[in-house]
Design a protein around this motif. Sequence first.
Motif, PDB file in Angstrom:
ATOM      1  N   ASP A 109       0.871  -1.163   0.000  1.00  0.00           N
ATOM      2  CA  ASP A 109       0.000   0.000   0.000  1.00  0.00           C
ATOM      3  C   ASP A 109       0.914   1.221   0.000  1.00  0.00           C
ATOM      4  O   ASP A 109       2.122   1.093   0.125  1.00  0.00           O
ATOM      5  CB  ASP A 109      -0.881  -0.045   1.252  1.00  0.00           C
ATOM      6  N   LEU A 149       1.712   5.176   1.545  1.00  0.00           N
ATOM      7  CA  LEU A 149       1.414   6.096   2.647  1.00  0.00           C
ATOM      8  C   LEU A 149       0.786   7.399   2.181  1.00  0.00           C
ATOM      9  O   LEU A 149       0.196   8.120   2.978  1.00  0.00           O
ATOM     10  CB  LEU A 149       2.706   6.443   3.400  1.00  0.00           C
ATOM     11  N   LEU A 208      -1.491   0.045  10.071  1.00  0.00           N
ATOM     12  CA  LEU A 208      -0.804  -0.555   8.922  1.00  0.00           C
ATOM     13  C   LEU A 208      -0.289  -1.952   9.238  1.00  0.00           C
ATOM     14  O   LEU A 208      -0.197  -2.805   8.355  1.00  0.00           O
ATOM     15  CB  LEU A 208       0.360   0.341   8.507  1.00  0.00           C
ATOM     16  N   ALA A 209       0.086  -2.160  10.486  1.00  0.00           N
ATOM     17  CA  ALA A 209       0.549  -3.482  10.919  1.00  0.00           C
ATOM     18  C   ALA A 209       0.450  -3.490  12.437  1.00  0.00           C
ATOM     19  O   ALA A 209       0.552  -2.443  13.089  1.00  0.00           O
ATOM     20  CB  ALA A 209       1.987  -3.735  10.483  1.00  0.00           C
ATOM     21  N   SER A 210       0.229  -4.666  13.001  1.00  0.00           N
ATOM     22  CA  SER A 210       0.166  -4.726  14.459  1.00  0.00           C
ATOM     23  C   SER A 210       0.417  -6.142  14.947  1.00  0.00           C
ATOM     24  O   SER A 210       0.254  -7.114  14.218  1.00  0.00           O
ATOM     25  CB  SER A 210      -1.184  -4.227  14.974  1.00  0.00           C
ATOM     26  N   ILE A 265       1.575  -0.072  14.222  1.00  0.00           N
ATOM     27  CA  ILE A 265       2.089   0.944  13.306  1.00  0.00           C
ATOM     28  C   ILE A 265       0.889   1.639  12.674  1.00  0.00           C
ATOM     29  O   ILE A 265       0.024   0.986  12.096  1.00  0.00           O
ATOM     30  CB  ILE A 265       2.977   0.309  12.213  1.00  0.00           C
ATOM     31  N   LEU A 310       3.717   9.013  10.697  1.00  0.00           N
ATOM     32  CA  LEU A 310       3.837   7.567  10.868  1.00  0.00           C
ATOM     33  C   LEU A 310       4.201   7.340  12.325  1.00  0.00           C
ATOM     34  O   LEU A 310       5.223   7.878  12.811  1.00  0.00           O
ATOM     35  CB  LEU A 310       4.916   7.005   9.947  1.00  0.00           C
ATOM     36  N   TRP A 329       7.960  -4.670   8.932  1.00  0.00           N
ATOM     37  CA  TRP A 329       7.154  -3.742   8.143  1.00  0.00           C
ATOM     38  C   TRP A 329       8.140  -2.728   7.585  1.00  0.00           C
ATOM     39  O   TRP A 329       8.942  -2.155   8.336  1.00  0.00           O
ATOM     40  CB  TRP A 329       6.117  -3.048   9.033  1.00  0.00           C
ATOM     41  N   GLY A 349       6.711   5.927  -0.338  1.00  0.00           N
ATOM     42  CA  GLY A 349       5.408   5.735   0.307  1.00  0.00           C
ATOM     43  C   GLY A 349       4.932   4.297   0.261  1.00  0.00           C
ATOM     44  O   GLY A 349       4.078   3.902   1.053  1.00  0.00           O
ATOM     45  N   HIS A 387       4.667   0.592   1.065  1.00  0.00           N
ATOM     46  CA  HIS A 387       5.068  -0.191   2.227  1.00  0.00           C
ATOM     47  C   HIS A 387       4.576  -1.614   2.096  1.00  0.00           C
ATOM     48  O   HIS A 387       3.607  -1.900   1.387  1.00  0.00           O
ATOM     49  CB  HIS A 387       4.578   0.452   3.529  1.00  0.00           C
ATOM     50  N   TYR A 442       9.584  -6.538  14.306  1.00  0.00           N
ATOM     51  CA  TYR A 442       8.774  -6.713  15.521  1.00  0.00           C
ATOM     52  C   TYR A 442       8.403  -8.162  15.746  1.00  0.00           C
ATOM     53  O   TYR A 442       8.440  -8.987  14.845  1.00  0.00           O
ATOM     54  CB  TYR A 442       7.525  -5.820  15.460  1.00  0.00           C
TER      55      TYR A 442
END
Lengths: 110, 110
Positions: free
Chosen positions: A7, A9, A25-27, A33, A104, B56, B79, B81, B108
């Motif tokens: 994707d 930003l 966006l990520a976790s 994030i 971010l 990420w 941008g 990602h 992470y």
Amino acid sequence: MPDPLRDNLFVNLASTVSEELTHVLASSNSVRIERIVSTGHSSPEGFWFDQDEHEWVVVLKGEARLAFENAETIYLKPGDHVNIPAHRKHRVEWTMPELPTVWLAVFYKD
Amino acid sequence: MPDPLRDNLFVNLASTVSEELTHVLASSNSVRIERIVSTGHSSPEGFWFDQDEHEWVVVLKGEARLAFENAETIYLKPGDHVNIPAHRKHRVEWTMPELPTVWLAVFYKD
């Protein structure tokens, strides 16, 4: 195997005066994030973020001012990043009103 | 209380043909945030990253191509990602040779 999620930003930046845009966006259990888009938004007067997690945050587009309790306000332009320890009280004092400010943010645990 | 560490992602980009630049911007037991600057660097032929942590990653300046084992190569512009699960084998196939490519990577755990 499917392609990994990709994707950008800097697309879909539209936000309104009434609310910021936040996308995770990520976790995982230990990290989250987020992309946050502010357009003139700021924290309510007298409000302080007081978070259980550390936050590393960078401004990628736009401009912002972050205030810290009992410390100087800092001005952030694109690329400027700051690491905010858990429970260090801070607030967004200002973001530029004309154009989206893209943050971010990485929230993380010890 | 000292001001929080503030720095800029887009300064001190000088790198050499022989090595990439890597700076750890923030870290804890569960996360590591790195800025990586590549100038034409790529992974050695036949080499795959096979990491214990999820990653990420976003390209903030420059251009790059990431290859994934048994999947399509993806082209990344500023941008763009991608979230790379632990042990998903990948390699940097190409970064633009003329100008620095700036990556922001968040490694992470679950």
